[in-house]
Design an enzyme around this catalytic site. Sequence first.
Site, mmCIF file in Angstrom:
data_model
loop_
_atom_site.group_PDB
_atom_site.id
_atom_site.type_symbol
_atom_site.label_atom_id
_atom_site.label_comp_id
_atom_site.label_asym_id
_atom_site.label_seq_id
_atom_site.Cartn_x
_atom_site.Cartn_y
_atom_site.Cartn_z
ATOM 1 C CB THR A 53 -0.906 0.007 1.255
ATOM 2 O OG1 THR A 53 -1.599 -1.242 1.299
ATOM 3 C CG2 THR A 53 -1.913 1.121 1.191
ATOM 4 N N GLY A 102 0.313 8.678 10.413
ATOM 5 C CA GLY A 102 0.091 8.619 8.958
ATOM 6 C C GLY A 102 0.419 9.943 8.285
ATOM 7 C CG ASP A 125 -0.865 0.788 15.180
ATOM 8 O OD1 ASP A 125 -0.057 0.599 14.261
ATOM 9 O OD2 ASP A 125 -1.514 1.842 15.318
ATOM 10 C CE LYS A 143 0.502 4.236 14.320
ATOM 11 N NZ LYS A 143 -0.889 4.080 13.853
#
Lengths: 391, 391
Positions: free
Chosen positions: B10, B122, B189, B193
Amino acid sequence: MNIAILGFGTIGSGVYEIIQHAATDEVKNLHVTHILIRKGKDKTLPIMCDDIQTIFDDPQVDLIVETIGGIEPAHTHIMNAIQAKKHVVTANKAVVAKYLKDFNAAAVNNDVHFYYEASTGGGIPWIQGLEKALRIDAVDCIHGIFNGTSNYILDHMYRYQATFDDVLKDAQHLGYAEADPSADIDGFDISNKIRISASIAYNHPITDQFPIFGIRNILKEDVQFFSSKGFVVKLIAKTKRKGNTYDCIVEPMLFGKNQIEANIQENYNLISLHGDTIGELKFYGQGAGKLATANAVIQDIIDISENKSHRQCSFNNTMQYDSTLCNHDYILRCNPSLQSLFKELEYEPIAHSYFHIKHVEATKMHAILKEILECDPTAFMASIYEEEQSC
Amino acid sequence: MNIAILGFGTIGSGVYEIIQHAATDEVKNLHVTHILIRKGKDKTLPIMCDDIQTIFDDPQVDLIVETIGGIEPAHTHIMNAIQAKKHVVTANKAVVAKYLKDFNAAAVNNDVHFYYEASTGGGIPWIQGLEKALRIDAVDCIHGIFNGTSNYILDHMYRYQATFDDVLKDAQHLGYAEADPSADIDGFDISNKIRISASIAYNHPITDQFPIFGIRNILKEDVQFFSSKGFVVKLIAKTKRKGNTYDCIVEPMLFGKNQIEANIQENYNLISLHGDTIGELKFYGQGAGKLATANAVIQDIIDISENKSHRQCSFNNTMQYDSTLCNHDYILRCNPSLQSLFKELEYEPIAHSYFHIKHVEATKMHAILKEILECDPTAFMASIYEEEQSC
């Protein structure tokens, strides 16, 4: 890096304070060598002076921070500083909105930097956020709550069922609003901020020829009526682009209660952009205030001292103003006897003296409102934000 | 600048696509010369290859984009790339969280750059936003919705009264959630971060030794119960600093319905920091997704190509983990017969099987929850966000 600060009001003194106290390596490299104060004022620090030429003539001064505000003498000082080969950082939205292209060209010609992060969005890293987005994307829409005073007023009217006058007094007491609050409540402050933002986004200097309507006429009853329909009202500046055309607007806008804009409280700001690949980005923070705004000034200074140039804009793009790009539904409050003034529009009455106007060009609606205000000077209107129409 | 992309999933394909299509001068300077694909896979583009050594050995390659994900071989590839004097940009949070200090030291030693904006948040310009804040301020608190998948699930459970399983299936169908969604829904996840964010904020590498509790156990009834009490639940990662001590936590958190966090919809992220002079800043945008994440990768590449170094961190600060800094009230759902497990805490039953636990250290509450889960594996808890306690 040696810095001269012009003006020692809220922002100027904030810049001085942070440079004196911050403990980071970046800030420790900065030295304030001059503070320009008005002639006749007490020199409370040895570095204060009242002769600007001394500053321009001093080869030790690398950078000038302009925090005087307003158009003149700020404009002349900035131009003279650039011509004296000094970098310039300013927090002055009025002078930047008007002279951005000239300042930028002069800076390029004199091989110095002219930066203005603090002019728009106070402490929010908005200008650089926008400039970064433009390195990759075309930005086709910007909208935001760009003014802390008006947001404070609307938020307190909404959450505490207060009247405009009471909250305004309260805001003045807290130092959030000026003694003459016109610039904030009539939308001129945010019109400067959207001009600066759109000029960068479109690489074209944006004039002030677009419709502006503020919140001076809003009633406690309006806020309650909007709330009963599921809306919260905010004063918004917005610009939209389509190819080589753009539109700008400043007006009260209605957001659904679970939209982010509806939940921006107190004097905070929220600014949004939409780009091709990044999608939607929003930046939230203190849009005004001593230390937050001074922080943004110092961010620019550090960029210059570390030789981190911002994105270069020529402002030479050819863009046409197109008043048809911003179309909204509106809720209008006015004396019902004035319906003849908007009879050509599609609308329905939704309560006594409230009308829902369907899908109309913002420019047209503002022109009609102007006629209405001549007969009913208390009239108020707000557009309905729609995600599909906006960014 | 010549770029090799490792991996063509991706993000890798998104980076390639933007570089091929974006029209800005900055992107036009970028050229993808190699794409590393797995051995045996079809080479659908002439620049594809399956031998990484060719890339390391090619003196024309300036920069390597790592989008393989996971710890190995990403870690080895990044180290080898740096030692081959290539700049490295990665979107890989797991490997950055674990090896940030090592990668950074290797990059300094080899006089190249190692950047990782896309690893956290992101497309949101979060890492650089944080780094910029640190040029002036000490940052004492960071918290955020760092994971789009879990936010999508919680948002849809809240707004559409859906069950966890139904929304998860829906998210998987839309490509928002992996076939194995554990990393997203169990909080791993976002633990990566917050480790990356806290490591930068405190200039100290943060280990994974802090409490993590995800949303796997949340029921439709929990969401409705919280809503009846005025709350919306979000999965939050948070870190707090006091002098040379810090705390980290990952847990579901309850926000009042008119707080900004409560109104973050779909798979969007929102990340907040608090600094001395800047106060509160929040950054909102797409925390995942092909083009938005690729955009962040390309921002790093442009910084390198324009020689705009990011803030230098040594990660050599001395910081102690202090589990007592994060204290919250909690709402706990568990079998009422298990009250003996938390009888030492101050609490009150607020509905059948729901308990309001008062002001307890997060670490302690997580330890008790662990015991509860052994007897009631369906138990769930969420802390109550308080502005005064948090940032």
